[in-house]
Design a protein around this motif. Structure first.
Motif, short mmCIF file in Angstrom:
data_model
loop_
_atom_site.label_atom_id
_atom_site.label_comp_id
_atom_site.label_asym_id
_atom_site.label_seq_id
_atom_site.Cartn_x
_atom_site.Cartn_y
_atom_site.Cartn_z
N VAL A 111 25.82 59.37 40.29
CA VAL A 111 24.66 59.82 40.35
C VAL A 111 24.33 57.77 41.34
N GLY A 112 22.72 58.27 40.78
CA GLY A 112 22.36 56.59 41.48
C GLY A 112 22.43 57.42 44.08
N THR A 113 21.85 56.10 44.02
CA THR A 113 21.45 56.28 45.20
C THR A 113 23.07 55.48 46.01
N THR A 114 23.80 55.18 45.53
CA THR A 114 25.68 54.82 46.10
C THR A 114 25.94 55.53 45.39
N ASP A 115 27.21 55.70 46.99
CA ASP A 115 28.43 56.85 45.93
C ASP A 115 29.28 56.13 45.67
N LEU A 116 29.76 55.21 46.78
CA LEU A 116 31.30 54.12 46.60
C LEU A 116 30.84 52.38 46.85
N GLN A 117 30.97 52.28 46.41
CA GLN A 117 31.12 50.88 46.34
C GLN A 117 31.86 50.35 46.36
N GLN A 118 32.78 48.91 47.37
CA GLN A 118 33.97 48.27 47.53
C GLN A 118 33.83 46.98 47.82
N ARG A 119 34.80 46.45 46.65
CA ARG A 119 34.65 44.50 47.04
C ARG A 119 35.85 43.70 47.43
N LEU A 120 36.11 43.04 48.53
CA LEU A 120 36.74 42.19 48.18
C LEU A 120 37.26 41.27 47.70
N GLU A 121 37.49 40.77 47.08
CA GLU A 121 37.31 39.09 46.30
C GLU A 121 38.46 38.08 46.62
N LEU A 122 38.58 37.07 46.73
CA LEU A 122 39.38 36.03 46.35
C LEU A 122 39.01 34.99 46.02
N ASN A 123 40.21 34.17 45.10
CA ASN A 123 39.35 33.42 44.35
C ASN A 123 40.31 32.34 44.29
N TYR A 124 40.13 31.22 44.10
CA TYR A 124 40.30 29.96 43.77
C TYR A 124 40.73 28.55 42.58
N GLY A 125 41.13 27.62 42.16
CA GLY A 125 41.09 26.49 41.81
C GLY A 125 42.30 26.31 41.39
N VAL A 126 41.52 24.48 41.02
CA VAL A 126 42.86 23.46 40.48
C VAL A 126 42.21 23.23 38.89
N THR A 127 43.47 23.23 38.12
CA THR A 127 43.00 22.94 37.23
C THR A 127 44.12 21.45 36.77
N ILE A 128 42.97 20.65 36.34
CA ILE A 128 43.68 18.66 35.61
C ILE A 128 43.49 18.75 34.31
N GLY A 129 44.74 18.58 33.91
CA GLY A 129 44.53 18.11 32.27
C GLY A 129 45.16 17.08 32.18
N ILE A 130 45.16 16.35 30.84
CA ILE A 130 45.62 15.53 29.86
C ILE A 130 45.89 16.11 28.57
N ASN A 131 46.87 15.80 28.01
CA ASN A 131 46.54 16.40 26.39
C ASN A 131 46.40 14.69 25.43
N LEU A 132 45.20 14.05 24.96
CA LEU A 132 44.46 13.29 24.57
C LEU A 132 44.99 12.80 23.33
N PHE A 133 45.56 13.02 22.13
CA PHE A 133 45.43 13.59 20.71
C PHE A 133 46.13 14.80 20.45
N ASP A 134 47.58 14.92 20.22
CA ASP A 134 48.27 16.31 19.18
C ASP A 134 48.61 16.13 18.08
#
Length: 432
Positions: A283-306
């Motif tokens: 239904v609707g005006t769109t029959d097929l929707q296609q997506r190509l997705e690139l994601n990336y990231g960096v995580t920096i952390g340190i435990n301050l108190f445990d």
């Protein structure tokens, strides 16, 4: 089993056969290979992980809607479908040198696996060598008892002839028969001892026909009189497997401490993903929707108190290092005591062996004189029996002394990490 084609086993051949077939050795070698398989950069966390995922889902809707003007709209069997595929990459670039400590520990565990294999092999060689010489000793005793039976049989023959001539009493004849029967009984019992030792040696070599009689190349025991206490202690400190394993355990504790300290540092993690998604609509005006997705990231952390857990773990790790060092020192002291005791037993048994060889020669000569006098009628049956027993006892004491010396020698070589020299004995080594 004494046919011409029967295989003859030397000590070296027995050891080689056992190293190839013994079940305990085959098991520990497999465990060593498991340790080697685990010592990889990927298992330590050096390498990233890459996952490929894919999926498909669909929804079938029946919809009934009431509009503001009271109109009712219905739609049945409306499908919406979704397909997706993607790659995801995760990589811990730095975790405070924890990865490096883990990889080093895996390599050390691989070396520990090699030490465990070596320890099992050394125990096996010591046990097999001891049983090899025990079988020789039991066969020597069997030979001595056969000789004693022959002597008693000869005495019985002489007494029977003299009894028939009337020169000896029935009491003499009965006593000679009793002594002959007693020696025959000992001989029968010794056959069982030889058989038991033979089976044990076959079992150690994992031969299929464990009950078969084995033909040994050696028929006598030659203790090695050339061992030196100072050299043995030096080799013990350098090559004793238990001491090397204790040193390795201390190293593993030091690596555990490094691993615990790694939590004091920050961590750096990378992640990336690439995906494809397709949606189909009825239904609707769109029959097929296609997506190509690139994601990336960096995580920096340190435990301050445990909750002070890092500090607790590091303190415990330092204490474990101290404990491993103390255990290593305790083991070294124990090895020193064992070597001292074994060395004293080795030297004493060497002297006993030399003394008993002289006694055996004297007892043999004494019996030869006694049997000659007995044949001439100058010696009683009781006195001849005493000479015969003295000879058998001298032979037994000599056998015990040389075997005990050999056992001390085997223990000293195992303690100093030199037990495998029985595979390739030098001119002054223990095996002949």
């Amino acid at each position: 089993m004494n046919g011409k084609g029967q295989e003859v086993f030397s000590l070296k051949k027995c050891i080689e056969t056992g190293l190839e077939k013994n079940y305990a050795i085959r098991i520990v070698k497999n465990e060593q290979q498991q340790s080697a398989n685990n010592a990889t950069p990927g298992n330590a966390g050096y390498l990233p992980t890459l996952d490929l995922t894919g999926g498909y889902s669909g929804v079938n809707n029946n919809t009934r809607s009431t509009l503001t003007d009271g109109t009712i709209e219905k739609s049945n069997g409306v499908s919406t479908e979704t397909a997706n595929a993607g790659l995801s990459l995760n990589w811990t670039v730095f975790d405070g040198f924890g990865i490096q400590a883990t990889y080093t520990k895996l390599k050390e565990l691989q070396l520990m696996g090699e030490l465990n294999t070596r320890m099992t092999i050394e125990d096996f060689v010591a046990n097999l060598t001891s049983e090899y010489y025990n079988l020789i000793r039991q066969k020597i005793r069997l030979k001595n008892l056969r000789s004693s039976v022959d002597l008693s049989k000869e005495r019985l023959r002489i007494v029977a002839e003299r009894y028939s001539l009337g020169s000896m009493s029935r009491l003499d004849l009965q006593q000679a028969q009793v002594d002959f029967n007693a020696d025959s009984s000992k001989l029968l019992t010794q056959f069982e001892a030889v058989h038991t030792s033979n089976i044990r040696l076959n079992e150690l070599m994992a031969l299929e026909n464990v009950g078969s009689e084995i033909q040994l190349q050696d028929s006598v025991i030659y203790p090695n009189p050339f061992l030196e206490e100072a050299e043995l202690w030096k080799l013990t400190l350098e090559a004793n497997t238990s001491l090397l394993a204790a040193q390795k355990n201390r190293t593993l504790s030091e690596l555990d401490y490094k691993k615990a300290k790694s939590r004091n540092y920050p961590y750096v993690k990378l992640n990336a993903g690439y995906g494809y998604t397709a949606n189909w609509y009825e239904v609707g005006t769109t029959d097929l929707q296609q997506r190509l997705e690139l994601n990336y990231g960096v995580t920096i952390g340190i435990n301050l108190f445990d909750g002070f857990n890092k500090r607790r773990e590091q303190r415990n790790a330092r204490l474990e290092i101290q404990n491993k060092e103390l255990r290593m020192q305790e083991l070294e002291l124990s090895l020193r005591a064992d070597l001292s005791n074994l060395w004293m037993a080795y030297k004493n048994n060497l002297e006993l062996w030399k003394l008993e060889k002289e006694n055996q020669a004297v007892a043999q000569e004494n019996y030869s004189i006694a049997i000659d006098r007995y044949k001439l009628g100058d010696l009683s049956g009781i006195e001849l029996r005493e000479a015969q027993n003295s000879l058998l006892e001298a032979e037994e004491r000599q056998s015990i002394a040389e075997y005990a010396t050999k056992l001390c020698e085997i223990s000293l070589l195992q303690l100093s990490g030199q037990i495998l020299t029985y595979l390739n004995p030098g001119p002054d080594r223990a095996s002949r």
